[in-house]
Design an enzyme around this catalytic site. Structure first.
Site, PDB file in Angstrom:
ATOM      1  N   GLU A  37      -5.862   8.686   0.690  1.00 55.28           N
ATOM      2  CA  GLU A  37      -4.817   9.678   0.947  1.00 55.28           C
ATOM      3  C   GLU A  37      -5.413  11.079   1.055  1.00 55.28           C
ATOM      4  OE1 GLU A  37      -1.857   8.944  -2.104  1.00 55.28           O
ATOM      5  OE2 GLU A  37      -1.280   7.048  -1.131  1.00 55.28           O
TER       6      GLU A  37
ATOM      7  N   GLU B 168      -5.770  -1.272   5.873  1.00 53.93           N
ATOM      8  CA  GLU B 168      -6.069  -2.228   6.946  1.00 53.93           C
ATOM      9  C   GLU B 168      -6.950  -1.619   8.036  1.00 53.93           C
ATOM     10  OE1 GLU B 168      -3.204  -1.540   5.517  1.00 53.93           O
ATOM     11  OE2 GLU B 168      -1.995  -3.340   5.191  1.00 53.93           O
TER      12      GLU B 168
HETATM   13  N1  THU Z   1      -0.500   1.777   2.821  1.00 53.38           N
HETATM   14  C1  THU Z   1      -1.525   1.011   3.292  1.00 53.38           C
HETATM   15  O1  THU Z   1      -2.699   1.233   2.954  1.00 53.38           O
HETATM   16  N2  THU Z   1      -1.226  -0.012   4.140  1.00 53.38           N
HETATM   17  C2  THU Z   1       0.035  -0.334   4.553  1.00 53.38           C
HETATM   18  O2  THU Z   1       0.202  -1.242   5.365  1.00 53.38           O
HETATM   19  C3  THU Z   1       1.184   0.402   4.036  1.00 53.38           C
HETATM   20  C4  THU Z   1       0.892   1.569   3.182  1.00 53.38           C
HETATM   21  C5  THU Z   1      -0.814   2.881   1.924  1.00 53.38           C
HETATM   22  C6  THU Z   1      -0.601   4.245   2.524  1.00 53.38           C
HETATM   23  C7  THU Z   1      -0.394   5.100   1.302  1.00 53.38           C
HETATM   24  O3  THU Z   1      -1.658   5.499   0.796  1.00 53.38           O
HETATM   25  C8  THU Z   1       0.237   4.146   0.292  1.00 53.38           C
HETATM   26  O4  THU Z   1       0.013   2.838   0.787  1.00 53.38           O
HETATM   27  C9  THU Z   1       1.720   4.354   0.098  1.00 53.38           C
HETATM   28  O5  THU Z   1       2.391   4.340   1.312  1.00 53.38           O
END
Ligand code: THU
Length: 158
Positions: free
Chosen positions: A62, A73
């Site tokens: 993030e 992914e």
């Molecule tokens: N997130 C992912 O890494 N993959 C997904 O398919 C959905 C969401 C992450 C993004 C963010 O850091 C956290 O999950 C919350 O949305």
């Protein structure tokens, strides 16, 4: 009326899966520790198996400017491309850890991730097995990432 059905396998626990799938899921679970998610505190990690058997991992990253976050992914697809340029990912295990509750069901990849996983498949003409699990509970296995994105946008239109 036309209908669309998605078929997937459901395993009561990881132990019910093949050793290869268990290994991949274990690699994803171990990688949750690397997630950089100080804003959502929601950890996502993935492990990809490449055509030659190499396993690479990735996790969500993030940023204080929230829209810039990188999902686990595509981070894993990028890691795979860096390790073995031009080699398809044949399977990916994805798991999650919530700060507020124990997730007893698998969490599905977001729409953007589905689009990227699907394009990897079409680009390499190789189905990607997806192994999804929450913190506990059942494992869902899809034989192709495209199964999660019916009617997705296709580069053939461009
Ligand atoms: N997130 C992912 O890494 N993959 C997904 O398919 C959905 C969401 C992450 C993004 C963010 O850091 C956290 O999950 C919350 O949305």
């Amino acid at each position: 009326m036309p209908t669309h059905t998605i078929q997937y396998e459901e395993y009561a626990s990881p132990e019910a899966m093949s050793a290869a799938d268990q290994q991949l899921l274990a690699a994803a679970t171990a990688s949750l520790a690397h997630s950089y998610s100080p804003y959502s505190n929601f950890k996502v990690a993935a492990a990809a198996r490449l055509e030659d058997g190499t396993v690479v991992t990735g996790w969500n990253t993030e940023n204080a400017a929230y829209p810039m976050c990188i999902c686990a992914e595509p981070a894993t697809l990028a890691a795979a491309a860096s390790q073995r340029p031009g080699m398809p990912v044949v399977a990916m295990a994805i798991t999650v850890k919530s700060p507020s509750m124990e997730l007893r069901e698998p969490a599905s990849p977001c729409g953007s991730c589905r689009q990227q996983l699907r394009e990897h498949e079409t680009r390499f003409r190789t189905p990607m097995r997806l192994i999804l699990r929450g913190e506990s509970g059942p494992v869902y296995v899809f034989s192709s990432a495209g199964d999660l994105l019916p009617f997705g946008f296709s580069g053939e239109l461009l």
